[in-house]
Design a protein around this motif. Structure first.
Motif, PDB file in Angstrom:
ATOM      1  N   MET A 195       0.833  -1.197   0.000  1.00 49.10           N
ATOM      2  CA  MET A 195       0.000   0.000   0.000  1.00 49.10           C
ATOM      3  C   MET A 195       0.873   1.255   0.000  1.00 49.10           C
ATOM      4  O   MET A 195       0.557   2.252  -0.672  1.00 49.10           O
ATOM      5  N   VAL A 196       1.977   1.211   0.731  1.00 56.53           N
ATOM      6  CA  VAL A 196       2.929   2.323   0.746  1.00 56.53           C
ATOM      7  C   VAL A 196       3.446   2.583  -0.661  1.00 56.53           C
ATOM      8  O   VAL A 196       3.533   3.728  -1.122  1.00 56.53           O
ATOM      9  N   GLN A 197       3.780   1.526  -1.359  1.00 55.75           N
ATOM     10  CA  GLN A 197       4.327   1.660  -2.706  1.00 55.75           C
ATOM     11  C   GLN A 197       3.291   2.204  -3.689  1.00 55.75           C
ATOM     12  O   GLN A 197       3.628   2.962  -4.603  1.00 55.75           O
ATOM     13  N   ARG A 198       2.021   1.825  -3.495  1.00 54.00           N
ATOM     14  CA  ARG A 198       0.973   2.366  -4.363  1.00 54.00           C
ATOM     15  C   ARG A 198       0.767   3.858  -4.085  1.00 54.00           C
ATOM     16  O   ARG A 198       0.564   4.648  -5.005  1.00 54.00           O
ATOM     17  N   LEU A 199       0.843   4.242  -2.808  1.00 59.09           N
ATOM     18  CA  LEU A 199       0.696   5.651  -2.450  1.00 59.09           C
ATOM     19  C   LEU A 199       1.838   6.483  -3.021  1.00 59.09           C
ATOM     20  O   LEU A 199       1.656   7.648  -3.374  1.00 59.09           O
ATOM     21  N   ARG A 200       3.007   5.875  -3.095  1.00 57.87           N
ATOM     22  CA  ARG A 200       4.165   6.586  -3.647  1.00 57.87           C
ATOM     23  C   ARG A 200       3.839   7.108  -5.035  1.00 57.87           C
ATOM     24  O   ARG A 200       4.177   8.242  -5.382  1.00 57.87           O
ATOM     25  N   ALA A 201       3.178   6.302  -5.823  1.00 56.79           N
ATOM     26  CA  ALA A 201       2.845   6.710  -7.180  1.00 56.79           C
ATOM     27  C   ALA A 201       1.665   7.679  -7.212  1.00 56.79           C
ATOM     28  O   ALA A 201       1.743   8.747  -7.835  1.00 56.79           O
ATOM     29  N   SER A 202       0.599   7.348  -6.508  1.00 54.83           N
ATOM     30  CA  SER A 202      -0.628   8.130  -6.644  1.00 54.83           C
ATOM     31  C   SER A 202      -0.528   9.501  -5.974  1.00 54.83           C
ATOM     32  O   SER A 202      -0.882  10.525  -6.582  1.00 54.83           O
ATOM     33  N   LEU A 203      -0.051   9.579  -4.741  1.00 53.13           N
ATOM     34  CA  LEU A 203       0.016  10.862  -4.046  1.00 53.13           C
ATOM     35  C   LEU A 203       0.997  11.810  -4.707  1.00 53.13           C
ATOM     36  O   LEU A 203       0.731  13.008  -4.857  1.00 53.13           O
ATOM     37  N   LEU A 204       2.154  11.288  -5.081  1.00 52.20           N
ATOM     38  CA  LEU A 204       3.142  12.145  -5.731  1.00 52.20           C
ATOM     39  C   LEU A 204       2.610  12.687  -7.053  1.00 52.20           C
ATOM     40  O   LEU A 204       2.762  13.865  -7.364  1.00 52.20           O
ATOM     41  N   GLN A 205       1.996  11.814  -7.847  1.00 53.40           N
ATOM     42  CA  GLN A 205       1.485  12.253  -9.146  1.00 53.40           C
ATOM     43  C   GLN A 205       0.373  13.269  -8.975  1.00 53.40           C
ATOM     44  O   GLN A 205       0.315  14.277  -9.695  1.00 53.40           O
ATOM     45  N   ASN A 206      -0.514  13.033  -8.004  1.00 56.04           N
ATOM     46  CA  ASN A 206      -1.595  13.988  -7.763  1.00 56.04           C
ATOM     47  C   ASN A 206      -1.042  15.331  -7.304  1.00 56.04           C
ATOM     48  O   ASN A 206      -1.537  16.388  -7.717  1.00 56.04           O
ATOM     49  N   ALA A 207      -0.013  15.302  -6.449  1.00 56.24           N
ATOM     50  CA  ALA A 207       0.585  16.543  -5.957  1.00 56.24           C
ATOM     51  C   ALA A 207       1.228  17.320  -7.108  1.00 56.24           C
ATOM     52  O   ALA A 207       1.074  18.539  -7.219  1.00 56.24           O
ATOM     53  N   VAL A 208       1.951  16.609  -7.960  1.00 53.90           N
ATOM     54  CA  VAL A 208       2.582  17.260  -9.111  1.00 53.90           C
ATOM     55  C   VAL A 208       1.525  17.852 -10.035  1.00 53.90           C
ATOM     56  O   VAL A 208       1.650  18.993 -10.503  1.00 53.90           O
ATOM     57  N   ASN A 209       0.474  17.108 -10.301  1.00 55.35           N
ATOM     58  CA  ASN A 209      -0.589  17.595 -11.169  1.00 55.35           C
ATOM     59  C   ASN A 209      -1.245  18.858 -10.590  1.00 55.35           C
ATOM     60  O   ASN A 209      -1.537  19.816 -11.322  1.00 55.35           O
ATOM     61  N   ASN A 210      -1.474  18.857  -9.273  1.00 57.71           N
ATOM     62  CA  ASN A 210      -2.102  20.004  -8.633  1.00 57.71           C
ATOM     63  C   ASN A 210      -1.200  21.236  -8.675  1.00 57.71           C
ATOM     64  O   ASN A 210      -1.667  22.353  -8.932  1.00 57.71           O
ATOM     65  N   ILE A 211       0.094  21.038  -8.405  1.00 55.26           N
ATOM     66  CA  ILE A 211       1.037  22.171  -8.435  1.00 55.26           C
ATOM     67  C   ILE A 211       1.139  22.726  -9.847  1.00 55.26           C
ATOM     68  O   ILE A 211       1.179  23.937 -10.056  1.00 55.26           O
ATOM     69  N   THR A 212       1.181  21.823 -10.827  1.00 53.94           N
ATOM     70  CA  THR A 212       1.272  22.268 -12.215  1.00 53.94           C
ATOM     71  C   THR A 212       0.039  23.062 -12.627  1.00 53.94           C
ATOM     72  O   THR A 212       0.138  24.090 -13.301  1.00 53.94           O
ATOM     73  N   ALA A 213      -1.116  22.601 -12.195  1.00 50.70           N
ATOM     74  CA  ALA A 213      -2.370  23.247 -12.602  1.00 50.70           C
ATOM     75  C   ALA A 213      -2.680  24.494 -11.786  1.00 50.70           C
ATOM     76  O   ALA A 213      -3.191  25.484 -12.329  1.00 50.70           O
ATOM     77  N   LEU A 214      -2.379  24.454 -10.472  1.00 48.15           N
ATOM     78  CA  LEU A 214      -2.842  25.509  -9.570  1.00 48.15           C
ATOM     79  C   LEU A 214      -1.729  26.390  -9.018  1.00 48.15           C
ATOM     80  O   LEU A 214      -2.015  27.434  -8.417  1.00 48.15           O
ATOM     81  N   GLY A 215      -0.463  25.965  -9.202  1.00 49.35           N
ATOM     82  CA  GLY A 215       0.646  26.669  -8.568  1.00 49.35           C
ATOM     83  C   GLY A 215       0.825  26.198  -7.139  1.00 49.35           C
ATOM     84  O   GLY A 215      -0.072  25.552  -6.564  1.00 49.35           O
ATOM     85  N   PRO A 216       1.967  26.495  -6.512  1.00 49.86           N
ATOM     86  CA  PRO A 216       2.229  26.000  -5.149  1.00 49.86           C
ATOM     87  C   PRO A 216       1.181  26.439  -4.139  1.00 49.86           C
ATOM     88  O   PRO A 216       0.726  25.632  -3.317  1.00 49.86           O
ATOM     89  N   GLN A 217       0.775  27.715  -4.187  1.00 44.73           N
ATOM     90  CA  GLN A 217      -0.185  28.199  -3.197  1.00 44.73           C
ATOM     91  C   GLN A 217      -1.551  27.547  -3.383  1.00 44.73           C
ATOM     92  O   GLN A 217      -2.190  27.121  -2.408  1.00 44.73           O
ATOM     93  N   GLY A 218      -2.004  27.453  -4.618  1.00 45.41           N
ATOM     94  CA  GLY A 218      -3.302  26.854  -4.868  1.00 45.41           C
ATOM     95  C   GLY A 218      -3.363  25.378  -4.535  1.00 45.41           C
ATOM     96  O   GLY A 218      -4.426  24.854  -4.194  1.00 45.41           O
ATOM     97  N   ALA A 219      -2.227  24.685  -4.632  1.00 43.96           N
ATOM     98  CA  ALA A 219      -2.189  23.248  -4.375  1.00 43.96           C
ATOM     99  C   ALA A 219      -1.967  22.911  -2.897  1.00 43.96           C
ATOM    100  O   ALA A 219      -2.071  21.746  -2.509  1.00 43.96           O
ATOM    101  N   LEU A 220      -1.692  23.933  -2.085  1.00 45.56           N
ATOM    102  CA  LEU A 220      -1.353  23.695  -0.676  1.00 45.56           C
ATOM    103  C   LEU A 220      -2.566  23.214   0.120  1.00 45.56           C
ATOM    104  O   LEU A 220      -3.644  23.791   0.048  1.00 45.56           O
ATOM    105  N   THR A 221      -2.374  22.136   0.868  1.00 44.27           N
ATOM    106  CA  THR A 221      -3.412  21.620   1.764  1.00 44.27           C
ATOM    107  C   THR A 221      -2.759  21.272   3.102  1.00 44.27           C
ATOM    108  O   THR A 221      -1.558  21.413   3.277  1.00 44.27           O
TER     109      THR A 221
END
Length: 275
Positions: free
Chosen positions: A202-228
């Protein structure tokens, strides 16, 4: 066709050497590394050049790249400057943190000197080759050297810009924050998850999904918009409690959590940029 000599041919040297060879306008001539074995392996990847065993074996060239670790650039420059049989030519290093001033022994002998740092992860030369086009390239140094390097790197696909010598450390620190610290933060996250009982698959699956989602959010929204997270929403009670728990688990990680939470809170409160 112009020639280039490589002193040091690790991952950066191999990638740039291969790109130059593929470009067909610069010929890799001589390569000097710490061992003949590493040189042969490097040249197999570059696809051109000959290995030499010592500085005095290097032939005159139009360009010189010192692709050695930062701590070795100054000694190598001094040793190269001591080779009186070599005529001055444009010489540059690929460090992101050091300026062309580290090449002073060569500059004093009228070699045009510069630094050229490509803002790309060179963890794997084959991957770096695929990712190179569009890479920002920070240039700094003598006018004559930059006049030669700027069109060269532009032809390779880099996007060149000037950086001041006094700003090299801060510029490179930005690259460290953007790339070098990301694996460290991911490793800490995975350690915390495993410590909490999360199964490794499960850790290994999260490595792919969370990182990719974070990158996608930063790319689309910028660092401030992607911050949670708790610091972003102002839950400083939770930040304090969580920081203490992490501190008890790992003192360095706890300090990092507190510092990053303070930066996250500051980012959340900053006025959004106006485009």
């Amino acid at each position: 066709m112009k020639t280039i000599n490589l002193i040091g041919c690790g991952r950066v040297g191999q990638t740039l050497g291969r790109l130059l060879t593929q470009g067909g306008q610069i010929r890799v001539q001589d390569v000097l590394t710490r061992s003949s074995t590493s040189a042969e392996q490097a040249l197999a990847f570059v696809g051109a050049g000959r290995t030499v065993c010592q500085m005095t074996d290097l032939r005159p060239a139009d360009l010189w790249l010192l692709a050695v670790p930062d701590g070795q650039i100054a000694p190598v420059a001094a040793a190269l400057a001591a080779c009186d049989s070599l005529p001055p030519a444009t010489v540059f290093h690929a460090s992101g943190a050091l300026s062309a001033d580290v090449l002073k022994p060569l500059h004093d002998k009228r070699w045009p000197v510069a630094s050229a740092h490509c803002l790309l992860s060179f963890a794997s030369p084959p991957l770096a080759l695929q990712q190179f086009v569009g890479t920002p390239c920070a240039l700094e140094g003598d006018v004559l050297a930059l006049a030669e390097l700027r069109p060269l790197f532009t032809r390779l696909g880099a996007q060149c810009f000037d950086v001041r010598a006094q700003d090299k450390l801060l510029y490179h620190a930005g690259a460290v924050f953007a790339t070098n610290f990301l694996p460290v933060l991911q490793d800490l996250a995975e350690q915390l998850w495993q410590h909490s009982g999360m199964p490794l698959p499960m850790v290994q699956r999260l490595r792919a999904s969370l990182l990719q989602n974070a990158v996608n959010n930063i790319t689309a929204l910028g660092p401030q918009g992607a911050l949670t997270g708790p610091a972003a929403r102002g839950d400083m009670v939770l930040v304090a409690a969580q920081g203490q728990a992490v501190q008890q688990w790992n003192a360095n990680a706890g300090q990092a959590y507190q510092a990053l939470s303070a930066l996250a809170r500051s980012l959340a409160q900053r006025e959004p940029p106006i485009f």
